[in-house]
Structure formats: structure tokens, C-alpha cells
Design an enzyme around this catalytic site. Structure first.
Site, PDB file in Angstrom:
ATOM      1  N   SER A 213      44.192  38.630  39.158  1.00 23.11           N
ATOM      2  CA  SER A 213      43.510  39.234  38.009  1.00 23.11           C
ATOM      3  C   SER A 213      42.491  38.238  37.459  1.00 23.11           C
ATOM      4  O   SER A 213      42.075  37.320  38.159  1.00 23.11           O
ATOM      5  CB  SER A 213      44.534  39.639  36.954  1.00 23.11           C
ATOM      6  OG  SER A 213      43.937  40.426  35.950  1.00 23.11           O
ATOM      7  N   ASN A 214      42.077  38.417  36.228  1.00 16.39           N
ATOM      8  CA  ASN A 214      41.137  37.478  35.607  1.00 16.39           C
ATOM      9  C   ASN A 214      41.434  37.378  34.117  1.00 16.39           C
ATOM     10  O   ASN A 214      42.344  38.027  33.614  1.00 16.39           O
ATOM     11  CB  ASN A 214      39.695  37.910  35.872  1.00 16.39           C
ATOM     12  CG  ASN A 214      39.450  39.323  35.387  1.00 16.39           C
ATOM     13  OD1 ASN A 214      39.537  39.610  34.195  1.00 16.39           O
ATOM     14  ND2 ASN A 214      39.181  40.233  36.317  1.00 16.39           N
TER      15      ASN A 214
END
Ligand code: CTP
Length: 415
Positions: A213-214
Site C-alpha cells: 500500500s502507500n
């Protein structure tokens, strides 16, 4: 003699709610400030407020009876009539108890019941000791209220009644007045527009436990959804996993992966008139997500096969008809160059470039500085400001683009 400046609240009817904080005495000054600007103000005191200031003070100054009791024999039911007639309702000072009741919808006295009948602008100016303000319960209630479109002002910093110095003082009259003026001037220029906005990160599963993810918090996209709703748009928000409360009046669609987000957005493209792609879509996903937890001694960690995700924005661009399309460019260097290239490559009307490495502009922060570039090559540099304010600036630019290009076919093909 210099001409008198026009009264900013001339003709406006206000309700001022005062609760039981030591700062209640400051509400007298605030009432005078509203009246100096031409407002007609009715005051409601909670029982606790009457321990600090008397109804007689407010009655004498406002020239209206002051309501304090939900059960007093009153013909015109002030909990209904006052908010119905008012252009705006202001609660100043608001205690932690008042914030909690308002956030939860409790209605056990006149003011809290009245607040459930407010349909116009509601401005709340809290005042309490710093420790209370920072308490998670208070902050959760503030977030809930803000997500509903209530304008909750941060208290001022300075000496507190406890003798400590910190955040918690009732906002200065000038800040409350400015917020009130802004709320009263709220434009409804997005009425008739249908905004499809994405927000937050996506998560791409490695196995049932782990994902790629980020750092996106979703705050920018949520702020855009909220601002557009306040300006009268119908809004659908397609959101990856975030910790944010759902904005009120917005159709919220939860997604997890880039593929989910792609499906959700493409399915709603035809409905929309403007699309804002504020989500930080994961660019890669594991080629195959394991169905059981990968053990750390299994050797898998040495190699993770990745596949690129589809560029959702590009697909939206290829499939749109007349929608105005707004993208984001999160960069850490050469923002203008990269953003301009993405605008062109993805066939956008507007791109919001921002340097996510700059102070105050990163993922998760409440502020952002941005560069807007439109399809005509016009560049607008916007200084660091709260994301909610930036949201309005982005909406201004997007709305102007819906007006300036009637009939131009929207189709972008890969070259
Ligand atoms: N975007 C998208 N789908 C993707 C990746 C990005 O729709 N798979 C969108 C983002 O929501 C944003 C815009 O494209 O509005 C630009 O995203 P950004 O991450 O800045 O750029 P990328 O196109 O991913 O290019 P790069 O990572 O090389 O900078």
C-alpha cells in the site's frame, strides 16, 4: 469623513448558544461584535452557562428574551423556531460536554435539542483546558462534527484559566466573525453537478495478512467530497481504506484493491459530470496473492512477483464523454514538469501537482501546497493551506473548466 464600512451581518438573524465554560463571559463581547455588524441575535444559555453569566446581561444587550429551559412554558417552541428563523447558529464557547452531545445527537436540554434542528450553517467555537481538548474522545467528536459539515474552530493558544499555557482559549471574536461571514457566503455553485471522487490508498494483498500500500490518508479526497457537497453537488466518494469518518450527505463506496476501485469508478463514470482522482492507487500488485499466510522461513521473501495495476485515470479518460477529469500528481521533485506530462499523457482537464516531500504537504498532513495546471496550460501556484481550503480552490478551477468547454468531445486514446 471617510465612508463608513458596510455592516457585514446586516439583515442576518443569528442564534448564539453559550455553554458553561469560564469563557462564557466572552460571549457578551461576541454578541456585541455580531450586533455591531448589524446582526439580530437571539441568545440561548445552557443551565451551566447561567452559573457564569446571567440571562439578564444577554437579554438587555440583545433586546430579545433569552431562552434557557426546554421545558419552560413558551408558546413558540424556541428549540424549533429559533434555528428555523436563523441564518446561522453559533455556539461559543462550547464545552467538551456540548461537543460530545452535539456529535452524538443527544438532546437533553434546550441548546442540544435546538442543535438537532439546525439546517443552515453551524459554527462551534470550543473552549476548555488543553488536556481536555487533546483528549481522544474530544478529538473524535470534533472529527465527527466536521465530517458533518459543522465548522468547528480550533481554540486559540495562550494562557488558560487553569494557569497553564496551551491550546484551549476561545477563538478571538475576529476569527469567529470571519468563519461566520465565510459560512454565510457559502456558494451553492455546484448545484446540478455530480462529482465522482476517489480517495485514500489501495491495498494489494500479498497473503491474508500482508499487503502492498502507500501512505495516503485520504484527507484530500474527503475534503474535496465535503467541499463539493457543501457547494450543492451530488457526491459519490470511492474510498480505499482510511481512518476518516464518512462525510455526511455523500454516497460512500468502500473499496480495498486497485481493481475494486477501478470497477467502482468505471461503473459510476456515466453518472458523473466531474471526476476527481485523488486516490493514491498502488502501482503494483503481487501477481498472485497467497491464500495462506506465507511463513518467514519459506524463502518467499526473496522474490515477490509483481504486476502493474491498470491506470484507472487513463481508463476514465478513454471512456468519458463530457466529464471534466481532474488528476493528481504526487511528486517529490520537478513537480511542474511531471504534473504537466501526466496531464497530457492521461488527457486530463486539470492536474493538481503537489510535492509530497515538502514541509506540511505530505500524506496525512492537514495542509497542502499545490500547483494547478489546466488543459490550456494555465498554471496556478497555491501556497500552503488547509486541505479543506485547497479543496475549494480545486473545485473553483474544475467548475470553470465545465463552463469553458461546451461541446468539446472528450476522448483520449493512447498514442
Ligand atoms: N492513478 C490511477 N491509477 C493508477 C495510478 C495512478 O488512476 N494505477 C492516478 C492517481 O489517482 C492520480 C494520477 O493517476 O490522480 C497520477 O498518479 P501518480 O501516482 O502521481 O502517477 P502515476 O501515473 O502512478 O506515475 P508515477 O508513479 O510514475 O509518477
Amino acid at each position: 469623513m471617510p465612508p463608513e464600512s458596510p455592516m457585514k451581518l446586516a439583515g442576518k438573524r443569528l442564534v448564539l448558544g453559550v455553554t458553561g465554560s469560564i469563557a462564557a463571559y466572552k460571549a457578551v463581547g461576541l454578541l456585541r461584535a455580531f450586533m455591531r455588524e448589524g446582526a439580530d441575535v437571539s441568545v440561548v444559555l445552557t443551565q451551566a452557562a447561567t452559573r457564569f453569566v446571567t440571562p439578564l446581561t444577554f437579554e438587555t444587550l440583545s433586546k430579545h428574551p433569552v431562552a434557557t429551559d426546554l421545558f419552560a412554558a413558551q408558546q413558540d417552541m424556541p428549540h424549533l423556531m429559533l434555528p428555523e428563523r436563523a441564518d446561522a447558529v453559533i455556539v461559543a464557547p462550547a464545552t467538551a460536554n456540548c461537543l460530545a452531545k452535539c456529535a452524538l445527537g443527544l438532546a437533553d436540554d434546550l441548546l442540544s435539542t435546538l442543535l438537532l434542528n439546525v439546517t443552515g450553517p453551524l459554527i462551534i467555537a470550543p473552549a476548555m483546558d488543553g488536556g481536555m481538548w487533546h483528549h481522544q474522545a474530544v478529538q473524535t467528536h470534533v472529527a465527527t462534527l466536521r465530517s458533518r459539515g459543522v465548522l468547528v474552530l480550533d481554540p486559540d493558544e495562550g494562557p488558560l484559566a487553569s494557569g497553564r499555557v496551551g491550546i484551549g482559549r476561545l477563538a478571538e471574536d475576529s476569527r469567529i466573525l470571519a468563519a461566520l461571514e465565510q459560512a454565510l457566503a457559502q456558494k451553492l455553485d455546484w448545484v446540478g453537478q455530480r462529482l465522482l471522487v476517489s480517495a485514500g490508498p489501495t491495498q494489494e494483498a500479498i497473503d491474508p495478512i500482508r499487503f502492498i500500500s502507500n501512505r495516503s490518508s485520504g484527507k484530500m479526497g474527503y475534503a474535496i467530497a465535503q467541499a463539493a457537497r457543501a457547494r450543492g453537488a451530488a457526491v459519490t466518494l470511492v474510498s480505499g481504506p482510511t481512518a476518516l469518518p464518512p462525510p455526511s450527505g455523500v454516497d460512500l463506496v468502500h473499496v480495498v484493491t486497485a481493481e475494486d476501485m477501478q470497477k467502482a469508478l468505471l461503473a459510476r463514470l456515466a453518472w458523473s459530470t466531474v471526476v476527481v482522482m485523488a486516490a493514491a492507487v498502488a502501482d503494483f500488485r503481487p501477481l498472485r496473492a497467497a491464500t495462506a499466510k506465507l511463513k518467514k522461513d519459506g524463502g518467499y521473501w526473496k522474490k515477490l512477483d509483481l504486476a502493474p495495476t491498470d491506470d484507472i485515470l487513463l481508463q476514465l479518460s478513454q471512456q468519458r464523454r463530457s466529464q471534466v477529469l481532474v488528476g493528481f500528481a504526487a511528486e517529490t521533485e520537478s513537480v511542474l514538469t511531471h504534473a504537466a506530462a501526466k496531464l497530457k499523457r492521461k488527457g486530463l482537464d486539470l492536474i493538481v501537482g503537489n510535492n509530497v516531500a515538502a514541509e506540511g504537504s505530505g500524506f496525512g498532513s492537514d495542509t497542502n501546497a499545490a500547483t494547478l495546471i489546466d488543459r490550456e496550460g494555465r498554471v496556478q501556484e497555491l501556497a500552503l493551506m488547509p486541505k479543506r481550503e485547497l479543496a475549494d480552490r480545486i473545485l473553483d478551477a474544475a467548475l470553470a473548466l465545465t463552463r469553458s468547454r461546451p461541446g468539446r468531445p472528450h476522448s483520449t486514446r493512447r498514442t
